[in-house]
Enzyme design. Structure first.
Site, mmCIF file in Angstrom:
data_model
loop_
_atom_site.group_PDB
_atom_site.id
_atom_site.type_symbol
_atom_site.label_atom_id
_atom_site.label_comp_id
_atom_site.label_asym_id
_atom_site.label_seq_id
_atom_site.Cartn_x
_atom_site.Cartn_y
_atom_site.Cartn_z
ATOM 1 N N ARG A 154 -5.892 -0.465 0.060
ATOM 2 C CA ARG A 154 -6.745 -0.017 1.174
ATOM 3 C C ARG A 154 -7.181 1.432 0.967
ATOM 4 N NH1 ARG A 154 -6.493 -3.616 5.978
ATOM 5 N NH2 ARG A 154 -4.352 -4.065 5.468
ATOM 6 N N ARG A 161 -15.643 -4.944 -18.717
ATOM 7 C CA ARG A 161 -15.382 -6.181 -17.965
ATOM 8 C C ARG A 161 -14.458 -5.806 -16.812
ATOM 9 N NH1 ARG A 161 -18.677 -7.775 -21.122
ATOM 10 N NH2 ARG A 161 -18.654 -9.660 -22.403
ATOM 11 N N ARG A 187 -13.181 -2.852 -25.952
ATOM 12 C CA ARG A 187 -13.802 -2.780 -24.623
ATOM 13 C C ARG A 187 -13.130 -1.737 -23.727
ATOM 14 N NH1 ARG A 187 -14.131 -9.316 -23.683
ATOM 15 N NH2 ARG A 187 -16.254 -9.558 -24.449
ATOM 16 N N ASP A 228 0.830 -1.218 0.000
ATOM 17 C CA ASP A 228 0.000 0.000 0.000
ATOM 18 C C ASP A 228 0.867 1.272 0.000
ATOM 19 O OD1 ASP A 228 -1.996 -1.884 0.311
ATOM 20 O OD2 ASP A 228 -2.262 -1.506 2.448
ATOM 21 N N MET A 262 -5.405 -3.251 -5.149
ATOM 22 C CA MET A 262 -5.448 -3.102 -3.685
ATOM 23 C C MET A 262 -4.914 -1.736 -3.266
ATOM 24 S SD MET A 262 -4.357 -6.782 -2.169
ATOM 25 C CE MET A 262 -5.543 -8.096 -1.976
#
Ligand code: F6P
Length: 359
Positions: free
Chosen positions: A180, A274, A171, A136, A178
């Site tokens: 947080r 997607r 697309r 993080d 990730m």
């Protein structure tokens, strides 16, 4: 002088480079003739009966692939601690340290682990040195934590891959990463991967803002796009989404990519969307050169601090140097979020990426 006995443990979510840190600590300590105890499974190895640990020597790492691999040789623990159990846990931690006869403990952890273990150590009168690690990159003071660079590479590789298949199928592909509550991982990998949109918890956004960007791309003649979204952003009506809970019942983020995909599809039909939720592969990957280098420097510095009896410190990378800061100061600062005035944000904006509604 009495031989020092030092414990080392890895705590919190694992990441690439932990084993390189352990190896660096073991090697540097061995040079001084110290004994190193590797504590298993984060603080559990010291707080649960029977104690779980092993004596580490340079041989554990000299002729094995471990220092070059992700994961934690010692095991880790990402469960949080209820603050009401802090004094009990601190006592158990202190008892474990005393039973093993350790002079000090090196904790390899992120912001949460620095907070919890420094409280244990303070409560039990144990000397500690911290080494920051986390994908993080939100541990205060240090500019980089071990593991972040490799995680950025994993995310960047994913953006690159998605870009190719997005092009084949015309697309808009969404990548949920990730981090947080901090957008460092999303922002740096979006920049490196040249994503079209990057949404981070620190900057409010509008779904219509994302759609306007997609329309602009379509108008320019391009038929594909990649959107990077940080797991910690909220829905437009201000809710965090969660896919799971940790062992003490706290929500673990997940699901915002699917929410965005559905919202975009409802309002705009020109691109199919997607979602790829990258998940725990971000915590693995071959440790990068930078993470291994940081591991070596941090490990050596942590042992140097202990040799000089400078404890209750965390090593940190600042302006191209390894330095040491009081753990209390680190803990006081809490968590380092992405600075919305940083060069990363400025560059993303300057390059035309939609990053939300910047004031
Ligand atoms: O703090 C590291 C981290 O990988 C976060 O980015 C993520 O939100 C969390 O841990 C996931 O936790 P767990 O390992 O419990 O799934």
């Amino acid at each position: 002088m009495k031989t020092k006995k030092i414990g080392i443990l890895t705590s919190g979510g694992d990441c690439a480079g932990l084993n390189a840190v352990i190896r660096a600590v073991v090697n540097a300590a061995a040079q001084l003739g110290w004994e190193i105890y590797g504590i298993h499974n984060g603080t559990d190895g010291l707080t649960e009966e029977p104690l779980s640990y092993e004596v580490l020597t340079v041989h554990n790492f000299s002729d094995t692939p471990w220092p070059r691999l992700s994961g934690s040789y010692l095991g880790s623990l990402n469960k949080g601690v209820k603050m009401e159990s802090l004094s009990e846990m601190s006592k158990r931690f202190g008892d474990g340290v005393k039973k093993l006869g350790l002079d000090a403990v090196i904790v390899v952890g992120g912001d949460g682990s620095m907070n919890i273990t420094s409280n244990y150590c303070k409560g039990a009168g144990i000397k500690m040195v911290g080494i920051p690690k986390t994908i993080d990159n939100d541990t205060p003071i240090t500019e980089f934590s071990v593991g972040f660079n490799t995680a950025c590479q994993v995310c960047t590789d994913a953006v690159d891959s998605l870009n190719l298949t997005a092009r084949s199928h015309h697309r808009a592909l969404i990548l949920e990463v990730m981090g947080r509550d901090a957008g460092h991982l999303a922002m740096q990998s979006a920049l490196a991967g040249q994503a079209d949109v990057c949404l981070v918890p620190e900057i409010p956004y509008k779904i219509d803002g994302v759609i306007n960007k997609l329309k602009e791309i379509k108008k320019s003649g391009r038929n594909h796009a990649v959107i990077v979204v940080s797991e910690g952003i909220k829905t437009e009506n201000g809710q965090h989404l969660s896919a799971a809970k940790n062992l003490i019942g706290e929500a673990v983020y997940g699901g915002i990519g699917q929410y965005l995909s559905a919202e975009i599809n409802n309002r705009y039909k020109d691109f199919q969307t997607r979602v790829t939720t990258l998940g725990h592969v971000q915590r693995s990957g071959t440790p990068s050169c930078f993470d291994r280098m940081l591991a070596a420097l941090f490990g050596a510095k942590a042992v140097e601090l202990l040799a000089n009896d400078q404890t209750n410190m965390m090593v940190a990378w600042k302006n191209g140097h390894v330095e040491a800061y009081s753990i209390d100061d680190v803990v006081k600062k809490g968590t380092t979020l992405l600075d919305v005035h940083s060069d990363f944000v400025k560059a993303a904006h300057a390059l035309g990426m939609y990053i939300g509604e910047l004031k």
